[in-house]
Design a protein around this motif. Structure first.
Motif, PDB file in Angstrom:
ATOM      1  N   ASP A 139       0.848  -1.213   0.000  1.00 25.31           N
ATOM      2  CA  ASP A 139       0.000   0.000   0.000  1.00 25.31           C
ATOM      3  C   ASP A 139       0.875   1.251   0.000  1.00 25.31           C
ATOM      4  O   ASP A 139       0.613   2.229  -0.706  1.00 25.31           O
ATOM      5  N   TYR A 140       1.920   1.205   0.838  1.00 20.15           N
ATOM      6  CA  TYR A 140       2.848   2.339   0.960  1.00 20.15           C
ATOM      7  C   TYR A 140       3.556   2.612  -0.363  1.00 20.15           C
ATOM      8  O   TYR A 140       3.627   3.763  -0.837  1.00 20.15           O
ATOM      9  N   MET A 141       4.032   1.527  -0.989  1.00 23.03           N
ATOM     10  CA  MET A 141       4.752   1.686  -2.257  1.00 23.03           C
ATOM     11  C   MET A 141       3.822   2.234  -3.340  1.00 23.03           C
ATOM     12  O   MET A 141       4.190   3.104  -4.129  1.00 23.03           O
ATOM     13  N   GLN A 142       2.608   1.724  -3.344  1.00 24.78           N
ATOM     14  CA  GLN A 142       1.642   2.145  -4.353  1.00 24.78           C
ATOM     15  C   GLN A 142       1.260   3.627  -4.179  1.00 24.78           C
ATOM     16  O   GLN A 142       1.174   4.392  -5.127  1.00 24.78           O
ATOM     17  N   ALA A 143       1.061   4.024  -2.909  1.00 24.68           N
ATOM     18  CA  ALA A 143       0.605   5.391  -2.649  1.00 24.68           C
ATOM     19  C   ALA A 143       1.699   6.423  -2.862  1.00 24.68           C
ATOM     20  O   ALA A 143       1.432   7.561  -3.241  1.00 24.68           O
ATOM     21  N   THR A 144       2.952   6.051  -2.575  1.00 24.59           N
ATOM     22  CA  THR A 144       4.025   7.052  -2.602  1.00 24.59           C
ATOM     23  C   THR A 144       4.975   6.898  -3.790  1.00 24.59           C
ATOM     24  O   THR A 144       5.740   7.810  -4.072  1.00 24.59           O
ATOM     25  N   GLY A 145       4.954   5.723  -4.413  1.00 21.08           N
ATOM     26  CA  GLY A 145       5.922   5.489  -5.485  1.00 21.08           C
ATOM     27  C   GLY A 145       7.281   5.072  -4.944  1.00 21.08           C
ATOM     28  O   GLY A 145       8.257   4.994  -5.692  1.00 21.08           O
ATOM     29  N   ALA A 146       7.368   4.811  -3.618  1.00 26.43           N
ATOM     30  CA  ALA A 146       8.648   4.416  -3.016  1.00 26.43           C
ATOM     31  C   ALA A 146       9.054   3.031  -3.515  1.00 26.43           C
ATOM     32  O   ALA A 146       8.193   2.189  -3.753  1.00 26.43           O
ATOM     33  N   PRO A 147      10.361   2.793  -3.634  1.00 22.08           N
ATOM     34  CA  PRO A 147      10.827   1.477  -4.085  1.00 22.08           C
ATOM     35  C   PRO A 147      10.790   0.424  -2.973  1.00 22.08           C
ATOM     36  O   PRO A 147      10.612   0.762  -1.792  1.00 22.08           O
ATOM     37  N   GLU A 148      11.003  -0.811  -3.349  1.00 24.58           N
ATOM     38  CA  GLU A 148      10.901  -1.981  -2.468  1.00 24.58           C
ATOM     39  C   GLU A 148      11.720  -1.851  -1.169  1.00 24.58           C
ATOM     40  O   GLU A 148      11.242  -2.178  -0.095  1.00 24.58           O
ATOM     41  N   TRP A 149      12.948  -1.358  -1.266  1.00 28.84           N
ATOM     42  CA  TRP A 149      13.836  -1.326  -0.103  1.00 28.84           C
ATOM     43  C   TRP A 149      13.488  -0.207   0.891  1.00 28.84           C
ATOM     44  O   TRP A 149      13.999  -0.149   1.990  1.00 28.84           O
ATOM     45  N   SER A 150      12.609   0.717   0.475  1.00 25.00           N
ATOM     46  CA  SER A 150      12.370   1.914   1.289  1.00 25.00           C
ATOM     47  C   SER A 150      11.538   1.607   2.536  1.00 25.00           C
ATOM     48  O   SER A 150      10.554   0.885   2.476  1.00 25.00           O
ATOM     49  N   GLN A 151      11.951   2.161   3.687  1.00 24.43           N
ATOM     50  CA  GLN A 151      11.208   1.972   4.949  1.00 24.43           C
ATOM     51  C   GLN A 151      10.315   3.164   5.260  1.00 24.43           C
ATOM     52  O   GLN A 151       9.424   3.077   6.095  1.00 24.43           O
ATOM     53  N   GLY A 152      10.620   4.292   4.655  1.00 25.06           N
ATOM     54  CA  GLY A 152       9.849   5.493   4.938  1.00 25.06           C
ATOM     55  C   GLY A 152      10.437   6.656   4.183  1.00 25.06           C
ATOM     56  O   GLY A 152      11.580   6.589   3.743  1.00 25.06           O
ATOM     57  N   LEU A 153       9.654   7.710   4.005  1.00 22.65           N
ATOM     58  CA  LEU A 153      10.215   8.868   3.304  1.00 22.65           C
ATOM     59  C   LEU A 153       9.560  10.165   3.751  1.00 22.65           C
ATOM     60  O   LEU A 153       8.435  10.185   4.245  1.00 22.65           O
ATOM     61  N   ALA A 154      10.336  11.237   3.616  1.00 21.47           N
ATOM     62  CA  ALA A 154       9.838  12.579   3.895  1.00 21.47           C
ATOM     63  C   ALA A 154       9.680  13.284   2.565  1.00 21.47           C
ATOM     64  O   ALA A 154      10.611  13.291   1.767  1.00 21.47           O
ATOM     65  N   GLU A 155       8.503  13.809   2.323  1.00 22.38           N
ATOM     66  CA  GLU A 155       8.287  14.561   1.077  1.00 22.38           C
ATOM     67  C   GLU A 155       8.287  16.048   1.419  1.00 22.38           C
ATOM     68  O   GLU A 155       7.395  16.530   2.111  1.00 22.38           O
ATOM     69  N   PHE A 156       9.285  16.748   0.930  1.00 19.41           N
ATOM     70  CA  PHE A 156       9.403  18.165   1.247  1.00 19.41           C
ATOM     71  C   PHE A 156       8.352  18.998   0.519  1.00 19.41           C
ATOM     72  O   PHE A 156       7.904  20.012   1.023  1.00 19.41           O
ATOM     73  N   LYS A 157       7.996  18.554  -0.656  1.00 15.63           N
ATOM     74  CA  LYS A 157       7.026  19.305  -1.448  1.00 15.63           C
ATOM     75  C   LYS A 157       5.684  19.400  -0.702  1.00 15.63           C
ATOM     76  O   LYS A 157       5.060  20.452  -0.651  1.00 15.63           O
ATOM     77  N   ASN A 158       5.291  18.269  -0.109  1.00 12.82           N
ATOM     78  CA  ASN A 158       4.007  18.230   0.612  1.00 12.82           C
ATOM     79  C   ASN A 158       4.175  18.309   2.127  1.00 12.82           C
ATOM     80  O   ASN A 158       3.205  18.252   2.858  1.00 12.82           O
ATOM     81  N   LEU A 159       5.430  18.416   2.579  1.00 18.32           N
ATOM     82  CA  LEU A 159       5.740  18.461   4.009  1.00 18.32           C
ATOM     83  C   LEU A 159       5.041  17.362   4.796  1.00 18.32           C
ATOM     84  O   LEU A 159       4.256  17.623   5.714  1.00 18.32           O
ATOM     85  N   LYS A 160       5.308  16.121   4.423  1.00 18.20           N
ATOM     86  CA  LYS A 160       4.706  15.014   5.167  1.00 18.20           C
ATOM     87  C   LYS A 160       5.630  13.790   5.173  1.00 18.20           C
ATOM     88  O   LYS A 160       6.535  13.682   4.352  1.00 18.20           O
ATOM     89  N   PHE A 161       5.371  12.897   6.126  1.00 18.65           N
ATOM     90  CA  PHE A 161       6.096  11.634   6.227  1.00 18.65           C
ATOM     91  C   PHE A 161       5.189  10.509   5.776  1.00 18.65           C
ATOM     92  O   PHE A 161       3.988  10.569   5.990  1.00 18.65           O
ATOM     93  N   SER A 162       5.792   9.461   5.227  1.00 17.32           N
ATOM     94  CA  SER A 162       5.032   8.258   4.900  1.00 17.32           C
ATOM     95  C   SER A 162       5.852   7.032   5.277  1.00 17.32           C
ATOM     96  O   SER A 162       7.076   7.014   5.140  1.00 17.32           O
ATOM     97  N   SER A 163       5.137   5.995   5.740  1.00 18.18           N
ATOM     98  CA  SER A 163       5.769   4.721   6.029  1.00 18.18           C
ATOM     99  C   SER A 163       4.663   3.663   6.104  1.00 18.18           C
ATOM    100  O   SER A 163       3.544   3.928   5.655  1.00 18.18           O
TER     101      SER A 163
END
Ligand SMILES: [Zn+2]
Length: 262
Positions: A89-113
């Motif tokens: 779900d996380y990968m689909q919603a954010t476009g993050a790759p398989e190895w990613s545990q979490g990311l900060a998006e500066f453009k939208n000022l939010k965290f995802s995991s």
């Protein structure tokens, strides 16, 4: 820190810089608000625990930053943290790759995991929160790479992670294989042949700057960098006698710190 996790961190940074992850679909998630954060989730008990952790890291990192009056999300908007139920779900919603545990998006000022992300509350959350704080504080100015990754790792709390990092930093001394600080402080890319060295050493230099000095000095140093000063000038001005010869003194005292404290 393993090479794998170093590469993961590097790639997280690249993702943040790109800032081009697709918008997350939030309509299926519930919202839990506490303090400076609003957590979008599918698991209330997890969201409750994570919200306490987020507040704890918020206060701790701001305390380390030592910048008077800098308190993001203090009034008005809260910082969104999206925690998806599954990794896919996380990968689909954010476009993050398989190895990613979490990311900060500066453009939208939010965290995802996602719910079972490895060491989410103790490592990924404070790591990404630190990047976000530095980004917000520096405004339009780029955060120096060593400072950004060094402090983000310094704020990670997992004991094993920190033990490994310190042990690695200490091993650099016996072999004199560390990156000279005048080089480390001017790097704009993680050196491909020295990923682990770069991360461990940067975290250790930040550890020295924060824990081996009065707290407010670090805030003054960051303010100097934000105002366009070189690390050399910002060090001399904010720490005064301690690094009166700038980076050369920083290297000398950082080595003493690692020798005694690690
Ligand atoms: Zn990072």
């Amino acid at each position: 820190m393993s090479i794998k996790s170093s590469i993961r961190l590097m790639a997280v940074l690249l993702l943040m810089i790109a800032g081009s992850a697709p918008q997350a679909a939030s309509q299926d998630l519930e919202i839990f608000k506490r303090g400076h954060f609003e957590i979008y989730h599918n698991n209330r008990s997890m969201a409750n625990k994570l919200s306490w952790k987020a507040e704890y890291h918020y206060k701790r990192i701001l305390n380390h930053l030592g910048i008077k009056g800098f308190q993001p999300w203090e009034s008005g908007n809260k910082c969104p943290i999206y925690i998806y139920e599954t990794k896919s779900d996380y990968m689909q919603a954010t476009g993050a790759p398989e190895w990613s545990q979490g990311l900060a998006e500066f453009k939208n000022l939010k965290f995802s995991s996602y719910e079972n992300a490895d060491k989410l509350p103790e490592n990924t959350l404070p790591h990404e929160m630190t990047h976000m704080f530095l980004f917000l504080f520096m405004e339009k100015n780029p955060v120096p790479l060593w400072l950004n990754e060094g402090m983000a790792q310094f704020e990670e709390e997992d004991k094993k992670t920190n033990y490994r990092r310190k042990r690695f930093a200490k091993s650099l001394l016996s072999t004199s294989s560390f990156i000279p600080l005048d080089q480390l402080l001017s790097l704009t890319r993680v050196p491909e042949d020295n990923v682990e060295l770069f991360y461990a050493q940067s975290a250790s230099v930040v550890d020295h700057l924060i824990n081996d000095n009065l707290r407010a000095n670090y805030g003054r140093f960051l303010t100097g960098v934000k105002n366009g000063k070189s690390a050399e000038d910002a060090l001399k001005e904010s720490y005064q006698w301690k690094y009166k010869n700038g980076v050369a003194d920083l290297e000398k005292r950082w080595l003493e710190f690692v020798r005694k404290k690690y």
